[in-house]
Every structure is written in structure tokens, then in C-alpha cells.
Design a protein around this motif. Structure first.
Motif, mmCIF file in Angstrom:
data_model
loop_
_atom_site.group_PDB
_atom_site.id
_atom_site.type_symbol
_atom_site.label_atom_id
_atom_site.label_comp_id
_atom_site.label_asym_id
_atom_site.label_seq_id
_atom_site.Cartn_x
_atom_site.Cartn_y
_atom_site.Cartn_z
ATOM 1 N N ARG A 1 35.860 -8.737 15.275
ATOM 2 C CA ARG A 1 37.010 -8.859 14.378
ATOM 3 C C ARG A 1 36.599 -9.495 13.041
ATOM 4 N N SER A 2 35.706 -10.481 13.083
ATOM 5 C CA SER A 2 35.283 -11.195 11.872
ATOM 6 C C SER A 2 34.373 -10.365 10.981
ATOM 7 N N CYS A 3 33.622 -9.437 11.580
ATOM 8 C CA CYS A 3 32.634 -8.648 10.844
ATOM 9 C C CYS A 3 32.915 -7.153 11.036
ATOM 10 N N PRO A 4 33.813 -6.581 10.245
ATOM 11 C CA PRO A 4 34.179 -5.176 10.447
ATOM 12 C C PRO A 4 33.040 -4.185 10.200
ATOM 13 N N ASP A 5 32.000 -4.575 9.465
ATOM 14 C CA ASP A 5 30.872 -3.684 9.179
ATOM 15 C C ASP A 5 29.733 -3.842 10.179
ATOM 16 N N LEU A 6 29.967 -4.570 11.256
ATOM 17 C CA LEU A 6 28.935 -4.869 12.244
ATOM 18 C C LEU A 6 28.383 -3.594 12.875
ATOM 19 N N LYS A 7 27.049 -3.489 12.915
ATOM 20 C CA LYS A 7 26.391 -2.338 13.524
ATOM 21 C C LYS A 7 25.709 -2.694 14.836
ATOM 22 N N ALA A 8 25.282 -3.974 14.984
ATOM 23 C CA ALA A 8 24.546 -4.358 16.194
ATOM 24 C C ALA A 8 24.690 -5.849 16.469
ATOM 25 N N ILE A 9 24.703 -6.167 17.778
ATOM 26 C CA ILE A 9 24.665 -7.548 18.239
ATOM 27 C C ILE A 9 23.384 -7.694 19.054
ATOM 28 N N HIS A 10 22.573 -8.656 18.672
ATOM 29 C CA HIS A 10 21.263 -8.897 19.293
ATOM 30 C C HIS A 10 21.400 -10.158 20.146
ATOM 31 N N ILE A 11 21.083 -10.054 21.451
ATOM 32 C CA ILE A 11 21.264 -11.166 22.380
ATOM 33 C C ILE A 11 19.993 -11.351 23.208
ATOM 34 N N PRO A 12 19.573 -12.609 23.463
ATOM 35 C CA PRO A 12 18.394 -12.839 24.302
ATOM 36 C C PRO A 12 18.540 -12.221 25.691
ATOM 37 N N SER A 13 17.409 -11.858 26.272
ATOM 38 C CA SER A 13 17.379 -11.200 27.582
ATOM 39 C C SER A 13 18.115 -11.994 28.652
#
Length: 134
Positions: free
Chosen positions: A38-50
Motif C-alpha cells: 500500500r505504501s509503495c504503489p510502484d513496488l516490483k519486488a520484495i527481497h526477504i532472507p531465506s
């Protein structure tokens, strides 16, 4: 290319609307991911540790897929948040992708060589390959 590193859920509300890739350095709850989208409407990817990606629910993964947001597994090695809130993907990495494509390398070969050269996660490299193809 820049990856915004977020260390706590309190930082999510302070993000700019133009963030494209965000690395969550904490174990996100479903609510945190929804707030981020919701905060980042242009978001393309979320990177999360394994170690944290296994705790993301299937419904959240489905939501991200429907939104066209990639969920990437991996870490940002050697990054110090106290110095810079962004982790940079060097332009040389993107240049190498172009070189490998020009050489006609297959995607698995490109991923193997780029992984050894850059120490970036396999998911992030796959994402970069897709982005460069657009």
C-alpha cells in the motif's frame, strides 16, 4: 539499481512511494507486507532472507502474485544500514547481463556465472534478467 533496505516494521510507513525493490531485513507478518504494498504503489519486488521467506503465508504469496510483485529469496551481503539505507546493484552487473545475452548464453548458464561473480541471490538475478528483457 537500488534496493531499499528496511530493518523494522516501523520503517515501512516512512518509505517513499517510488520504491521499486525493498529488502526486508526482519521477519515480516502478513500485515507488514500488505502495508508495504500500500505504501509503495510502484513496488516490483520484495527481497526477504531465506530464513524468513518460509514464514510468508500462501495467501500473501498469492496476493503478491496478483499484484505483479515478485517475492525474492536472498540477502544483501556486506551492506551496512548505518551508512546507507540503500544497497546498490552495480551497473557492471547489468552490463554483464547484456554481454552474456549477446554471447547467447542460456539462462541457467548466465545465472551460474553471475552468481559466482556477484554473490547476488539466484532469485534476484532471475528478476534482473526478466527486467532487462523488458
Amino acid at each position: 539499481m537500488r534496493i531499499r533496505v528496511v530493518s523494522s516494521k516501523e520503517e515501512i510507513n516512512s518509505l517513499g512511494r517510488c520504491e521499486k525493490i525493498v529488502h526486508l531485513a526482519f521477519r515480516p507478518a502478513n500485515k507488514d507486507i500488505f502495508t508495504l504494498v500500500r505504501s509503495c504503489p510502484d513496488l516490483k519486488a520484495i527481497h526477504i532472507p531465506s530464513s524468513y521467506i518460509r514464514t510468508v503465508s500462501n495467501s500473501t504469496k498469492m496476493f503478491l502474485d496478483m499484484q505483479g510483485i515478485a517475492l525474492l529469496e536472498g540477502d544483501v551481503w556486506g551492506h551496512r544500514k548505518d551508512i546507507n539505507e540503500y544497497s546498490e546493484i552495480r551497473p557492471e552487473v547489468l552490463d554483464r547481463i547484456q554481454e552474456f545475452k549477446a554471447e547467447g548464453l542460456s539462462e541457467p548458464d548466465m545465472l551460474g556465472r553471475l552468481g559466482r561473480e556477484t554473490r547476488l541471490s539466484r532469485d534476484l538475478l532471475k528478476f534482473l534478467l526478466k527486467e532487462k528483457a523488458k
